[in-house]
Design an enzyme around this catalytic site. Structure first.
Site, PDB file in Angstrom:
ATOM      1  N   GLU A  61     -16.125   6.280 -39.831  1.00  0.00           N
ATOM      2  CA  GLU A  61     -15.431   6.856 -38.661  1.00  0.00           C
ATOM      3  C   GLU A  61     -15.174   5.789 -37.592  1.00  0.00           C
ATOM      4  O   GLU A  61     -14.402   6.019 -36.661  1.00  0.00           O
ATOM      5  CB  GLU A  61     -16.238   8.027 -38.089  1.00  0.00           C
ATOM      6  N   HIS A  76     -20.274   2.982 -41.195  1.00  0.00           N
ATOM      7  CA  HIS A  76     -19.637   3.994 -40.358  1.00  0.00           C
ATOM      8  C   HIS A  76     -18.129   4.058 -40.588  1.00  0.00           C
ATOM      9  O   HIS A  76     -17.368   3.453 -39.824  1.00  0.00           O
ATOM     10  CB  HIS A  76     -19.888   3.685 -38.882  1.00  0.00           C
ATOM     11  N   CYS A  81     -24.942   7.242 -41.750  1.00  0.00           N
ATOM     12  CA  CYS A  81     -26.016   6.554 -41.027  1.00  0.00           C
ATOM     13  C   CYS A  81     -27.181   7.504 -40.759  1.00  0.00           C
ATOM     14  O   CYS A  81     -27.874   7.891 -41.685  1.00  0.00           O
ATOM     15  CB  CYS A  81     -25.466   5.957 -39.722  1.00  0.00           C
TER      16      CYS A  81
END
Ligand SMILES: Nc1ncnc2c1ncn2[C@@H]1O[C@H](COP(=O)(O)OP(=O)(O)O)[C@@H](O)[C@H]1O
Ligand SMILES: [Mg+2]
Lengths: 81, 243, 750, 81
Positions: free
Chosen positions: B205, B203, B86
């Site tokens: 994560e 994302h 990002c």
């Protein structure tokens, strides 16, 4: 005809973006930079031959939409016909 | 393996990357403060999501000049693994480590939600454990995620299979309705031509625990791990300049 | 500047200009033994403003139950604190930013978020979630779209950038807010029990330090003017420089303050909110029973030639005031330097109980702290029942013609902006950052895990102001009950709430009556449900051109899940699951969304509520969820049973899931059965094998239990009236808000 | 001295903001508007008396930070000394 509108944050109003950019320019070694203010540059292409009338219309566009009178000032320039 | 996570002022998802690496993967994470040039011998540098320097001027434009970035750029040029998520992706583009740029979403609105992305190539350290054409469920959350690049660049990206992820619908078709931000050719993630620098808007994560929604993002982290193991972790860190 | 002018004694004229009444000015002079100078008047006027002094509300707020076994800090500090075990506590509060958001929607809403975030991290807590409660006018009003996109943009723009997820909220559209929207922002943080910071200036001689953004002429008199002077729609002219939020600086402040709090260097810390430097320093001194001395020449300023008056009253954002331990100044500076922030010593804690400020070597303010904090006038304002109340409350069913086509009626209901999906709003918010979001926006309550424990927190914000308009007491009771019900549906036990009481002018007896009724309602519901009020905020003078908003006592409920993995969401999950309705359905239509949206009428009284039953229903739901017996739980609120069932089908992520339902409920109008809003009802879906156990739980508790159908198929069928494909319902429901919001608006340039 | 920098999106890069504004202007009845492009207006206050040198420095600021060559063009103007 082409019109250039410039919208800037009012003098008294905080401009965090300008501050951040000034800070970075210093970090990059541009020590001579004292202040940075960031605004909008709006290019309008309008179908209107009469400069007078164009000016009046653009003025109205700025008031109603392009600038936020609460925190921004505006000015504009009609490109030489 | 030592995972470096850069912390810029305004990084927000740095904590989530650290969590994924330490708590979920059980690996070693090393926070790297943006003012320090020392990469502390990490095997990979991750540039996390967030709003570095408030995203003022352009996303990633100011972070790109943090001291740590000099080392990151050298590290990348020396073949080190660099991963931008990002805002990290935006920083990598601004730094010229990845081609193209990320501009305001077509909708002009920030968008947060789950998307499907299709793995276009497994020939990268970041996707080697995925299947080509596999669809991953990973969330996005950004206001400037519209990937743009000039025609030749796009051409080159496709030819060298540098497009790693594309936004697709649930059935895996890269259609316009599945494109959350107007990215050209539904591009969600790309690698550089030497395939060691990877940037993506989604994302991973935030998709590492099934019970919280999805763990598809884990595949990317695990790919890096296996790539590292195979490379025999030693050298890559050794070649880092400034050591 | 002419300092002497500022230091001359003022008269009643100036006082009235500053929003004080002649009586208040007289009181001030008496207490002071002299007339104040202009700077002092400015200071007093903000400290005695409704906003800072709660002079009209305090007598009523005293009635609220604020204690409980878990309460570590009730009202009075920057935010409330509740113990959640494992050595941890949650810190939360809600605040309004209504008028600024009407004047400048993006910046007004943004700075509202910034303010509530500071209230929470000021206490040492790491903010992990925000909610926003919004009220706009009807879409017929020309300004509504602009305000909507501005406010939502501002909340997202600020919250997303600071990195605190916005995980839920509520949004209503009602012409009663056409000229006075409401923006209430809630934030919750987590802190170690033994590391809670309070704002008590202690230890005379300790330095007072200023941190964060420079001081400009922002929102000067914002607090007293915007929050206390009746808003007459001429704000544009009266407006001081509008505050612009800088979320980046806020993020730095947040990280720096939390880092600093880990060292033992500070005694007290307080954000500079409304009435900035004045209230923050005076309040810290008042709480600490000390005095303060400020050297205004040392305050970092952004604009040239600022007067002491402006410096003391500026409302510039992203500023903190802290009291360091003498000798630890460098520790403080060090931490802030790391984050590129300046920390400057601007004064000292004193033992003289005075609020003193000097400028250009002259003392410009010398006021007793007590005078500012404690001697503010208290009012027990007159109350009067609105003359038209009874008439407004009467509703004759025979006047309401039921619709012919129930499918169309349901589709029409789902097209109401109030019932519509709010995804257009919350998809503009980062609801994931920091990785704790177990359930984001889109279900009854948001659920967050508490890292390092098995626990979870559920939060919901609720208020039906139409109910409150028709009966403020019952409306407030229901606001508390529904918020608790939403949290219980997620599987959490309510442990505390914060409120934001938005009302018209307290100088109107009818408004004061609404306020008094609402506070009593909150009190009784809290007592019955055993939930303490740990913080709150009052926003009066929400009126324009003499017209008050509907009374809006917003309630934000916080619940605790013992095991966060045992939570429930509102949508149906599996084909073949049994659908169960808990609670009693009455023939009620008063003040309903159906009456307003389909029949264009606001009439009658809100639904009946029996708090004893409410409590039992919530207990049963929580038990069923925590024991893993149910796959979904959804409370029945606006729109009634039919809309709630539709939501169970539509809100499911991914492919739609249908349901077939029979309502074995006799003896009432079909519209009341489908769209009536009887309270204390919850829809569950569960596997067959658990039905018996849940029925036993319910019957043991004396909670009405009926199996009404089965999950499955692609249609919602409510025999014999409704039979529609879920995708069609979802299309209407999903588009209703976006469709109206996205017509081109002035906000486009933003 | 004061410098005005104007940063505009490259022609080939789409400008959703400009399109949206054009759309809104039409909705407001400004039918004569044919095209709108939106860029940035950056006002720099720099301590530098020599216009030559100022120009060189600002040019560098733009290349390094103020504009992103991939998507933006820039031009600037030094206010009459
Ligand atoms: N302004 C908002 N910001 C974030 N989420 C919102 C907002 N308004 C509504 N929502 C979300 O939309 C969902 C539906 O809202 P609402 O109808 O008020 O739920 P309920 O009736 O169960 O209280 C909830 O999950 C709520 O959190
Ligand atoms: Mg609900």
């Amino acid at each position: 005809m082409r019109v250039h509108v410039i919208v800037t944050p009012k003098r008294e109003v905080l401009d965090p973006q300008g501050q951040a950019v000034a800070h970075s320019l210093h970090a990059l070694g541009f020590a001579e930079v004292q202040e940075v203010r960031i605004g909008k540059f709006i290019e309008l292409e309008i179908e209107e031959s009469d400069r007078q009338r164009a000016a009046a219309r653009v003025e109205e566009m700025c008031r109603r939409l392009l600038a936020n009178g609460v925190i921004e000032d505006f000015r504009f320039q009609i490109e030489g016909a | 393996m030592r995972w470096g996570v850069v912390i810029f002022p305004g990084s927000n998802d740095d904590q989530d990357a650290l969590w994924a690496i330490e708590q979920v993967l059980g690996e070693t994470a090393v926070p790297l403060w943006h003012k320090e040039r020392d990469l502390k011998g990490v095997d990979l540098v991750l540039l996390p999501g967030g709003f570095s320097f408030g995203d003022y001027l352009r996303c990633g434009a100011l972070a790109r000049f943090s001291p740590v970035m000099d080392s990151v750029i050298q590290f990348a040029r020396a073949g080190g693994l660099v991963w931008g998520i990002c805002n990290g992706f935006q920083v990598l583009c601004e730094a010229g480590l990845l081609p193209g740029a990320l501009v305001r979403n077509r909708s002009r609105r920030f968008v947060c939600g789950m998307v499907n992305v299709r793995v276009e190539t497994t020939d990268t350290p970041f996707t080697r454990l995925c299947r080509r054409g596999e669809v991953l469920e990973i969330p996005i959350k950004h206001g400037e995620g519209c990937y743009v690049a000039d025609a030749q660049t796009l051409q080159r990206l496709e030819e060298n299979h540098q497009v790693v992820l594309r936004y697709v619908d649930a059935t895996g078709r890269a259609v316009e309705e599945a494109n959350p931000n107007g990215s050209l050719r539904n591009i969600a993630g790309v690698v550089n031509h030497t395939r060691n620098v990877f940037g993506l808007m989604p994302h991973p994560e935030h998709a590492v625990e099934k019970w919280m929604g999805s763990d598809d993002g884990l595949k990317l982290f695990q790919s890096v791990l296996s790539a590292q193991r195979q490379a025999g972790s030693t050298e890559s860190a050794a070649v880092v300049p400034g050591h | 500047m002419d300092l002497d002018k500022l230091l001359r004694p003022v008269d009643e004229y100036h006082a009235v200009e500053h929003g004080l009444t002649p009586e208040e000015f007289e009181l001030l002079c008496r207490k002071l033994g002299r007339p104040p100078n202009l700077v002092e008047l400015g200071v007093v006027s903000v400290m005695w403003s409704e906003h800072c002094s709660y002079k009209s509300s305090r007598v009523h707020l005293k009635k609220l139950p604020t204690h409980g076994p878990r309460v570590l800090q009730g009202p009075g500090e920057n935010a409330g604190v509740v113990d959640i075990g494992d050595g941890l506590a949650v810190v939360f509060k809600m605040e309004s930013h209504n008028h600024p958001s009407y004047v400048e929607p993006y910046q007004g809403a943004a700075t509202g978020v910034g303010g509530i975030l500071r209230d929470v991290f000021t206490m040492g807590a790491r903010p992990i979630a925000s909610l926003d409660s919004l009220r706009f006018g009807s879409f017929d009003h020309p300004r509504t779209r602009y305000l909507l996109s501005g406010v939502v943009g501002g909340i997202g723009g600020y919250g997303n950038c600071v990195g605190v997820p916005t995980v839920g909220g509520e949004t209503y559209f009602d012409s009663g807010y056409d000229l006075n929207i409401l923006v209430n922002a809630f934030t919750l943080g987590v802190v170690e029990k033994d590391r809670i910071f309070r704002a008590r200036a202690a230890g005379p001689g300790n330095p007072i330090m200023y941190v964060g953004a420079k001081t400009g002429r922002d929102g000067i008199h914002g607090a007293s003017l915007l929050a206390s002077a009746e808003f007459r729609g001429e704000a544009e002219d009266k407006r001081p420089t509008v505050q612009v939020g800088d979320p980046f600086t806020e993020k730095l402040l947040l990280e720096a303050c939390l880092e600093l709090m880990a060292h033992d260097a500070i005694v007290a810390i307080q954000d500079m909110g409304a009435a900035g430097l004045t209230s923050s320093s005076a309040e810290m001194a008042a709480r600490g029973g000390t005095g303060v001395w400020l050297d205004l020449d040392r305050v970092p300023t952004r604009a040239a030639g600022m007067t002491p008056y402006e410096i003391l009253l500026s409302e510039s954002q992203e500023r903190m005031l802290l009291v360091a331990q003498a000798g630890k100044e460098e520790v403080v500076r060090e931490v802030f330097r790391k984050w590129d922030l300046d920390a400057v010593v601007i004064g000292q804690v004193t033992d003289d109980g005075l609020f003193r400020a000097q400028f250009a070597g002259r003392e410009v303010v010398r006021l007793p702290v007590r005078l500012l904090a404690d001697d503010a006038p208290l009012y027990e304002r007159p109350v009067r029942v609105p003359a038209d109340l009874e008439e407004r409350q009467t509703l004759r069913f025979e006047d309401i013609a039921p619709p012919e086509d129930w499918n169309q009626a349901l589709l029409a209901m789902l097209d109401s902006p109030n019932l519509a999906s709010k995804a257009w709003i919350y998809s503009q918010y980062d609801f994931l950052v920091r990785g704790n979001t177990v359930v984001g926006p889109g279900s009854d309550a948001a659920v967050l895990r508490i890292k390092g424990t098995d626990k979870g927190i559920a939060v919901s914000v609720d208020c039906n102001s139409r109910y409150c308009l028709q009966d403020p007491y019952v409306g407030a009771v229901i606001a508390v009950a529904e918020a608790a019900r939403n949290v219980s549906c997620a599987g959490a036990e309510p442990i505390g709430l914060t409120d934001c009481l938005n009302f018209g002018s307290p100088e109107k007896p009818e408004v004061m009556w609404q306020f008094e009724q609402a506070v009593c309602g909150i009190r009784d519901a809290c007592v019955a449900l055993e939930v303490p009020v740990v913080s709150g905020n009052v926003s009066f003078y929400n009126e324009t051109e003499g017209r008050s908003i509907p009374p809006t006592p917003t309630i934000a409920m916080v619940g605790l899940l013992p095991n966060v993995r045992h939570f429930a969401t509102q949508w149906f999950k599996e084909e073949g699951d049994v659908i169960v309705l808990l609670g009693r359905t009455r023939e009620e239509l008063g003040a309903s969304e159906y009456l307003a949206w389909v029949h264009g009428r606001v009439a009658g009284v809100p639904p009946w509520i029996d708090l004893a039953l409410e409590k039992k229903v919530q207990q049963v739901v929580r038990r069923a969820v925590q024991d893993g017996l149910v796959r979904s739980a959804h409370d029945v609120s606006e729109g009634g049973l039919a809309v709630a069932l539709a939501e169970c089908c539509m809100s499911r992520p991914g492919a739609a899931m249908g349901a077939e339902v029979d309502l074995p409920i006799e003896g009432m109008r079909v519209d009341a059965l489908l769209f009536g809003e009887s309270q204390s009802r919850v829809i569950l879906s569960l596997h067959r094998r658990h039905v018996a156990r849940v029925r036993d739980l319910a019957t043991a508790a004396g909670v009405p239990f009926v199996a009404i159908g089965e999950v499955g198929g692609r249609r919602l069928v409510i025999r014999p009236w409704i039979d529609v494909p879920v995708e069609e319902l979802r299309r209407v429901w999903g588009q209703a808000l976006a469709r109206r919001a996205e017509v081109a608006t002035g906000a486009a340039a933003g």
